[in-house]
Design a protein around this motif. Structure first.
Motif, PDB file in Angstrom:
ATOM      1  N   MET A 156       1.070  -1.199  -0.009  1.00  0.00           N
ATOM      2  CA  MET A 156       0.073   0.048   0.013  1.00  0.00           C
ATOM      3  C   MET A 156       0.975   1.195   0.015  1.00  0.00           C
ATOM      4  N   MET A 157       1.859   1.392   0.945  1.00  0.00           N
ATOM      5  CA  MET A 157       2.778   2.482   1.002  1.00  0.00           C
ATOM      6  C   MET A 157       3.447   2.995  -0.229  1.00  0.00           C
ATOM      7  N   CYS A 158       3.994   1.865  -0.927  1.00  0.00           N
ATOM      8  CA  CYS A 158       4.893   2.138  -2.311  1.00  0.00           C
ATOM      9  C   CYS A 158       3.749   2.603  -3.186  1.00  0.00           C
ATOM     10  N   ASP A 159       2.740   1.653  -3.308  1.00  0.00           N
ATOM     11  CA  ASP A 159       1.573   2.484  -4.363  1.00  0.00           C
ATOM     12  C   ASP A 159       1.312   3.968  -3.996  1.00  0.00           C
ATOM     13  N   VAL A 160       1.088   4.251  -3.153  1.00  0.00           N
ATOM     14  CA  VAL A 160       0.772   5.612  -2.763  1.00  0.00           C
ATOM     15  C   VAL A 160       1.735   6.581  -3.110  1.00  0.00           C
ATOM     16  N   TRP A 161       3.132   6.377  -2.586  1.00  0.00           N
ATOM     17  CA  TRP A 161       4.368   7.188  -2.724  1.00  0.00           C
ATOM     18  C   TRP A 161       5.159   6.836  -4.015  1.00  0.00           C
ATOM     19  N   GLY A 162       4.844   6.059  -4.790  1.00  0.00           N
ATOM     20  CA  GLY A 162       5.369   5.584  -5.844  1.00  0.00           C
ATOM     21  C   GLY A 162       7.015   5.201  -5.590  1.00  0.00           C
ATOM     22  N   THR A 163       7.256   4.704  -4.428  1.00  0.00           N
ATOM     23  CA  THR A 163       8.625   4.141  -3.911  1.00  0.00           C
ATOM     24  C   THR A 163       8.704   2.460  -4.095  1.00  0.00           C
ATOM     25  N   LYS A 164       9.991   2.159  -3.540  1.00  0.00           N
ATOM     26  CA  LYS A 164      10.317   0.875  -3.758  1.00  0.00           C
ATOM     27  C   LYS A 164      10.311   0.276  -2.287  1.00  0.00           C
ATOM     28  N   PRO A 165       9.927  -0.865  -2.125  1.00  0.00           N
ATOM     29  CA  PRO A 165       9.856  -1.650  -0.846  1.00  0.00           C
ATOM     30  C   PRO A 165      11.136  -1.505  -0.205  1.00  0.00           C
ATOM     31  N   GLU A 166      12.438  -1.415  -0.989  1.00  0.00           N
ATOM     32  CA  GLU A 166      13.765  -1.390  -0.334  1.00  0.00           C
ATOM     33  C   GLU A 166      13.968  -0.102   0.590  1.00  0.00           C
ATOM     34  N   THR A 167      13.083   0.925   0.023  1.00  0.00           N
ATOM     35  CA  THR A 167      13.155   2.322   0.745  1.00  0.00           C
ATOM     36  C   THR A 167      12.051   2.740   1.348  1.00  0.00           C
ATOM     37  N   THR A 168      11.383   2.002   1.479  1.00  0.00           N
ATOM     38  CA  THR A 168       9.913   2.168   2.304  1.00  0.00           C
ATOM     39  C   THR A 168       9.822   1.680   3.662  1.00  0.00           C
ATOM     40  N   LYS A 169       9.437   2.092   4.726  1.00  0.00           N
ATOM     41  CA  LYS A 169       9.346   1.543   5.832  1.00  0.00           C
ATOM     42  C   LYS A 169       8.354   2.339   6.570  1.00  0.00           C
ATOM     43  N   LEU A 170       7.152   1.424   7.030  1.00  0.00           N
ATOM     44  CA  LEU A 170       5.913   1.913   7.973  1.00  0.00           C
ATOM     45  C   LEU A 170       6.609   1.931   9.428  1.00  0.00           C
ATOM     46  N   ILE A 171       6.520   2.936  10.073  1.00  0.00           N
ATOM     47  CA  ILE A 171       6.711   2.855  11.741  1.00  0.00           C
ATOM     48  C   ILE A 171       5.248   3.230  12.177  1.00  0.00           C
ATOM     49  N   LEU A 172       4.720   2.267  12.628  1.00  0.00           N
ATOM     50  CA  LEU A 172       3.477   2.504  13.269  1.00  0.00           C
ATOM     51  C   LEU A 172       3.384   2.555  14.911  1.00  0.00           C
ATOM     52  N   THR A 173       2.956   3.551  15.657  1.00  0.00           N
ATOM     53  CA  THR A 173       2.951   3.496  17.042  1.00  0.00           C
ATOM     54  C   THR A 173       1.635   3.543  17.356  1.00  0.00           C
ATOM     55  N   ARG A 174       1.380   2.519  18.130  1.00  0.00           N
ATOM     56  CA  ARG A 174      -0.045   2.287  19.036  1.00  0.00           C
ATOM     57  C   ARG A 174       0.022   3.351  20.055  1.00  0.00           C
ATOM     58  N   VAL A 175      -1.121   3.988  20.186  1.00  0.00           N
ATOM     59  CA  VAL A 175      -1.282   5.207  21.336  1.00  0.00           C
ATOM     60  C   VAL A 175      -2.520   4.819  22.040  1.00  0.00           C
ATOM     61  N   ASP A 176      -2.660   3.759  22.443  1.00  0.00           N
ATOM     62  CA  ASP A 176      -3.870   3.229  23.286  1.00  0.00           C
ATOM     63  C   ASP A 176      -3.957   4.103  24.615  1.00  0.00           C
ATOM     64  N   ASP A 177      -2.795   4.410  25.057  1.00  0.00           N
ATOM     65  CA  ASP A 177      -2.785   5.259  26.541  1.00  0.00           C
ATOM     66  C   ASP A 177      -3.308   6.637  26.240  1.00  0.00           C
ATOM     67  N   TRP A 178      -3.302   7.211  24.893  1.00  0.00           N
ATOM     68  CA  TRP A 178      -3.467   8.607  24.685  1.00  0.00           C
ATOM     69  C   TRP A 178      -5.009   8.637  24.146  1.00  0.00           C
ATOM     70  N   THR A 179      -5.707   7.531  23.591  1.00  0.00           N
ATOM     71  CA  THR A 179      -6.764   7.501  22.779  1.00  0.00           C
ATOM     72  C   THR A 179      -7.860   8.607  23.281  1.00  0.00           C
ATOM     73  N   GLU A 180      -8.071   8.628  24.335  1.00  0.00           N
ATOM     74  CA  GLU A 180      -9.440   9.290  24.680  1.00  0.00           C
ATOM     75  C   GLU A 180      -9.128  10.867  24.967  1.00  0.00           C
ATOM     76  N   ASP A 181      -7.752  11.158  25.100  1.00  0.00           N
ATOM     77  CA  ASP A 181      -7.277  12.307  25.529  1.00  0.00           C
ATOM     78  C   ASP A 181      -7.121  13.307  24.355  1.00  0.00           C
ATOM     79  N   SER A 182      -6.814  12.834  23.187  1.00  0.00           N
ATOM     80  CA  SER A 182      -6.267  13.823  22.122  1.00  0.00           C
ATOM     81  C   SER A 182      -7.288  13.592  20.839  1.00  0.00           C
ATOM     82  N   PHE A 183      -6.826  12.880  19.789  1.00  0.00           N
ATOM     83  CA  PHE A 183      -7.737  12.727  18.664  1.00  0.00           C
ATOM     84  C   PHE A 183      -8.335  11.465  18.511  1.00  0.00           C
TER      85      PHE A 183
END
Length: 87
Positions: A1-28
């Motif tokens: 998905m990321m590579c398709d969206v940005w037109g990048t190669k898998p070798e140069t694309t990394k998804l860093i996803l941070t869960r924010v369970d502790d912040w869920t109700e207090d921010s967005f």
């Protein structure tokens, strides 16, 4: 998905996803925070970038039922530094 969206190669694309369970109700009311750094290219206009961010947000919602807060920062290649872990 990321590579398709940005037109990048898998070798140069990394998804860093941070869960924010502790912040869920207090921010967005988000489940995850996605922070993207991308090389600033002429074709990556504001509209292109915002559309890509919305696509990522929608895909993660549709495929994984996640409420996503997306942030993207572009950088100039001359000012980008990286030290990978040693072999």
């Amino acid at each position: 998905m990321m590579c398709d969206v940005w037109g990048t190669k898998p070798e140069t694309t990394k998804l860093i996803l941070t869960r924010v369970d502790d912040w869920t109700e207090d921010s967005f009311n988000e489940d995850v925070y996605v922070d993207i750094r991308a090389y600033g290219k002429a074709e990556r206009t504001r509209d292109f970038v915002l559309d890509g961010m919305k696509t990522i947000q929608k895909n993660l919602k549709d495929e994984h039922e996640l409420v996503v807060n997306v942030r993207l920062e572009t950088y100039d290649g001359e000012r980008y530094f990286h030290v990978p872990p040693p072999n």
